[in-house]
Design a protein around this motif. Structure first.
Motif, mmCIF file in Angstrom:
data_model
loop_
_atom_site.group_PDB
_atom_site.id
_atom_site.type_symbol
_atom_site.label_atom_id
_atom_site.label_comp_id
_atom_site.label_asym_id
_atom_site.label_seq_id
_atom_site.Cartn_x
_atom_site.Cartn_y
_atom_site.Cartn_z
ATOM 1 N N LEU A 79 -1.092 13.130 2.668
ATOM 2 C CA LEU A 79 -1.973 11.967 2.611
ATOM 3 C C LEU A 79 -3.240 12.299 3.393
ATOM 4 N N LEU A 80 -4.360 12.313 2.686
ATOM 5 C CA LEU A 80 -5.658 12.522 3.323
ATOM 6 C C LEU A 80 -6.320 11.164 3.489
ATOM 7 N N VAL A 81 -6.562 10.752 4.721
ATOM 8 C CA VAL A 81 -7.187 9.458 5.004
ATOM 9 C C VAL A 81 -8.650 9.691 5.371
ATOM 10 N N LEU A 82 -9.550 9.097 4.601
ATOM 11 C CA LEU A 82 -10.988 9.137 4.900
ATOM 12 C C LEU A 82 -11.355 7.760 5.431
ATOM 13 N N ASP A 83 -11.343 7.634 6.747
ATOM 14 C CA ASP A 83 -11.495 6.329 7.387
ATOM 15 C C ASP A 83 -12.967 6.031 7.650
ATOM 16 N N GLY A 84 -13.415 4.863 7.168
ATOM 17 C CA GLY A 84 -14.797 4.456 7.393
ATOM 18 C C GLY A 84 -15.790 5.224 6.547
ATOM 19 N N ALA A 85 -15.434 5.461 5.275
ATOM 20 C CA ALA A 85 -16.301 6.253 4.385
ATOM 21 C C ALA A 85 -17.366 5.369 3.745
ATOM 22 N N LEU B 152 0.823 -1.202 0.000
ATOM 23 C CA LEU B 152 0.000 0.000 0.000
ATOM 24 C C LEU B 152 0.861 1.258 0.000
ATOM 25 N N ALA B 153 1.943 1.257 0.760
ATOM 26 C CA ALA B 153 2.854 2.404 0.758
ATOM 27 C C ALA B 153 3.475 2.600 -0.625
ATOM 28 N N ASP B 154 3.846 1.505 -1.291
ATOM 29 C CA ASP B 154 4.424 1.602 -2.635
ATOM 30 C C ASP B 154 3.404 2.121 -3.651
ATOM 31 N N VAL C 17 0.327 2.614 7.460
ATOM 32 C CA VAL C 17 0.834 3.205 6.219
ATOM 33 C C VAL C 17 1.040 4.706 6.397
ATOM 34 N N ALA C 18 0.089 5.369 7.048
ATOM 35 C CA ALA C 18 0.234 6.808 7.288
ATOM 36 C C ALA C 18 1.469 7.092 8.135
ATOM 37 N N ARG C 19 1.704 6.266 9.145
ATOM 38 C CA ARG C 19 2.899 6.455 9.989
ATOM 39 C C ARG C 19 4.177 6.291 9.175
ATOM 40 N N ARG C 20 4.222 5.272 8.325
ATOM 41 C CA ARG C 20 5.421 5.039 7.522
ATOM 42 C C ARG C 20 5.705 6.208 6.580
ATOM 43 N N LEU C 21 4.663 6.708 5.920
ATOM 44 C CA LEU C 21 4.868 7.796 4.975
ATOM 45 C C LEU C 21 5.230 9.091 5.688
ATOM 46 N N HIS C 22 4.676 9.299 6.867
ATOM 47 C CA HIS C 22 5.017 10.500 7.634
ATOM 48 C C HIS C 22 6.473 10.463 8.092
ATOM 49 N N GLU C 23 6.930 9.294 8.536
ATOM 50 C CA GLU C 23 8.278 9.199 9.075
ATOM 51 C C GLU C 23 9.346 9.042 8.004
ATOM 52 N N SER C 24 9.025 8.338 6.915
ATOM 53 C CA SER C 24 10.056 8.045 5.914
ATOM 54 C C SER C 24 10.197 9.131 4.862
ATOM 55 N N LEU D 280 -14.272 -6.495 5.062
ATOM 56 C CA LEU D 280 -15.268 -6.665 6.114
ATOM 57 C C LEU D 280 -15.000 -5.752 7.301
ATOM 58 N N GLY D 281 -16.056 -5.428 8.040
ATOM 59 C CA GLY D 281 -15.869 -4.768 9.311
ATOM 60 C C GLY D 281 -15.089 -5.677 10.246
ATOM 61 N N GLY D 282 -14.063 -5.139 10.897
ATOM 62 C CA GLY D 282 -13.240 -5.950 11.789
ATOM 63 C C GLY D 282 -12.070 -6.629 11.135
ATOM 64 N N VAL D 283 -11.842 -6.366 9.829
ATOM 65 C CA VAL D 283 -10.729 -7.028 9.148
ATOM 66 C C VAL D 283 -9.412 -6.279 9.347
ATOM 67 N N GLY D 284 -9.475 -5.046 9.863
ATOM 68 C CA GLY D 284 -8.248 -4.315 10.163
ATOM 69 C C GLY D 284 -7.909 -3.201 9.191
ATOM 70 N N LYS D 285 -8.904 -2.642 8.506
ATOM 71 C CA LYS D 285 -8.640 -1.586 7.519
ATOM 72 C C LYS D 285 -8.070 -0.331 8.188
ATOM 73 N N THR D 286 -8.670 0.081 9.292
ATOM 74 C CA THR D 286 -8.206 1.294 9.978
ATOM 75 C C THR D 286 -6.791 1.116 10.499
ATOM 76 N N ARG D 287 -6.503 -0.040 11.081
ATOM 77 C CA ARG D 287 -5.158 -0.263 11.633
ATOM 78 C C ARG D 287 -4.114 -0.282 10.532
ATOM 79 N N LEU D 288 -4.445 -0.853 9.375
ATOM 80 C CA LEU D 288 -3.512 -0.848 8.251
ATOM 81 C C LEU D 288 -3.284 0.570 7.755
ATOM 82 N N ALA D 289 -4.354 1.360 7.643
ATOM 83 C CA ALA D 289 -4.207 2.746 7.187
ATOM 84 C C ALA D 289 -3.347 3.552 8.156
ATOM 85 N N LEU D 290 -3.506 3.327 9.449
ATOM 86 C CA LEU D 290 -2.670 4.015 10.438
ATOM 87 C C LEU D 290 -1.200 3.669 10.252
#
Length: 441
Positions: free
Chosen positions: A186-192, A105-107, A134-141, A122-132
């Motif tokens: 990076l604009l993240v629209l979580d749970g749209a 996703l970062a690539d 990726v956002a952390r990696r792009l912010h730091e790297s 699905l709800g509960g599959v971890g979409k928000t945690r994955l987005a967090l």
């Protein structure tokens, strides 16, 4: 100084110039073809980096020329201090078993340069945690600024209020563009799940050259240029690994379950006596991160074997232990919501496949349903994208799939409820015996 009045910022200068020509914020916004919010944000200092095009429009609307215009533009340039890019929210727990997905996703956002990416599942599959992550990696790297919007937050003053036009009513993008500016963001629209306003998003892309948008939702948005990345549940262990605790502990679903178990039982060790139950539990719950987290919470009072025995009767008794987990959607709600988003044709094929043997091919789905190949391909593709079906193998015989176990249980439960209701309706009309004929038909 501006005409004898001391000013210390571009925002103050803008306000002085506006009042001098007798314009309200609305009036200046109309003359400059900007939004009132953009004017207000600049005057209050909320926007520190007005874009060059915005400054030009304001100078034209204020009829500034010569030295006054040069001073106005210079004041805007001075309001571009070097500042730390906005950071994403801090994650509350570790991410487990998603290193490959995070890297891909970062690539997609950086190396490949996609500007609009949706992570669906699905709800509960971890979409928000994955987005967090990726956002952390792009912010730091690469030092991207991150604007995080929880799309359920529409409260005035809340983090999502400024971006409500994207996930609610149609609106203008000037104010959003001023907040983002030209820097890589990076604009993240979580749970749209309620959808994204396409025209506002297009306007924002046009105005902000460095903008990338990452959306998380249960289904794709259907937007032009949208790159859809399905997020499947975590890998589950094969039954033959249940006798090898060391190899079992390397599987993604098991690693996540154990990480949660050890939060409530710090001394827990995966030995041979517990391995088979842990492996069976991960398979039974399909490696769904939200379900595994809930199950782990109950291991404070039940062993994995006891928990597995309880859930085999009904997996949808799995809820959050209130002293340990925050209030959240339970497993049944998450899966039922996914079923309701299917079309009747998709739901019908899912029901047929859920009732048969696992490890089927598309050709076998065609034979089972009697539907055309292209139609079955499209439905299976959609079910796979939404996470209701997973790939279980491939090779010379072709790719094989399986309906998630929890959906098999849910489909069987719904069918039994339908049959019970049909029997009750028939008995009300004609007595008990015609029911047998109706079911046989």
């Amino acid at each position: 100084m501006d005409g004898g009045q001391p000013v210390s910022s571009f925002g103050e200068l803008l306000k002085v110039r506006r009042e001098r020509v007798g314009l309200t914020q609305q009036g200046l916004a109309d003359h400059a073809t900007l939004s009132v919010r953009a004017i207000r944000d600049m005057e209050t200092g909320r926007v520190h980096r007005p874009r060059h095009e915005t400054v030009r429009l304001l100078a034209d609307a204020l009829r500034l020329e010569g030295r006054s215009r040069a001073a106005f533009e210079a004041a805007a340039r001075q309001q571009a201090p070097v500042e730390e890019p906005a950071a994403p929210p801090a994650a509350r727990n570790a991410i487990v078993g998603r290193s490959t997905e995070a890297e891909v996703l970062a690539d997609v956002l950086t190396v490949h340069g996609d500007r609009l990416v949706s992570v669906v599942g699905l709800g509960g599959v971890g979409k928000t945690r994955l987005a967090l992550e990726v956002a952390r990696r792009l912010h730091e790297s690469v030092r991207w600024a991150v604007r995080w919007v929880a799309c359920g937050d529409r409260e005035p003053g809340g983090p999502g209020a400024a971006f409500a036009d994207l996930v609610g009513r149609p609106g203008r993008a000037e104010g959003l563009a001023e907040q983002i500016g030209d820097r890589p963001t990076l604009l993240v629209l979580d749970g749209a799940d309620g959808g994204v306003n396409a025209s506002t998003l297009d306007d924002l892309f046009h105005r902000c050259a460095g903008l990338r948008v990452l959306i998380t939702s249960r289904v794709p948005q259907g937007l032009d240029g949208e790159q859809v990345i399905p997020l499947a549940p975590l890998e589950t262990p094969a039954p033959e690994l249940d006798d090898d605790p060391q190899r079992l502990a390397e599987i993604g679903a098991v690693r996540l379950l154990l990480s949660h178990v050890r939060r409530v039982r710090p001394g827990f060790r995966l030995g041979r006596e517990e391995a088979a139950a842990v492996g069976a539990l991960c398979r039974y719950l399909d490696g769904l991160p939200g379900a595994l987290e809930l199950a782990a919470g109950w291991t404070l009072v039940q062993s994995p074997g006891q928990l597995m025995a309880r859930l085999c009767g009904n997996p949808f008794t799995l809820s959050a232990p209130s002293p340990l987990c925050h209030e959240r959607e339970d497993v049944r709600d998450a899966l039922t919501g996914a079923l309701h988003l299917l079309s009747p044709r998709q739901r019908a094929l899912l029901g047929l496949l859920a009732d048969g043997e696992q490890g089927w091919t598309v050709e076998e789905a065609v034979a089972l349903s009697g539907r055309p190949v292209q139609e079955c391909l499209a439905v299976v593709h959609e079910l796979l994208s939404r996470g209701l079906v997973r790939t279980v193998g491939g090779g010379q015989g072709g790719v094989r799939f399986a309906v998630l176990n929890l959906f098999r249980v849910l489909c069987r439960e719904e069918r039994e409820n339908w049959l019970s209701a049909a029997a009750a309706r028939s008995e009300e009309r004609s007595g008990p015996y015609p029911v047998l004929e109706a079911l046989a038909g």
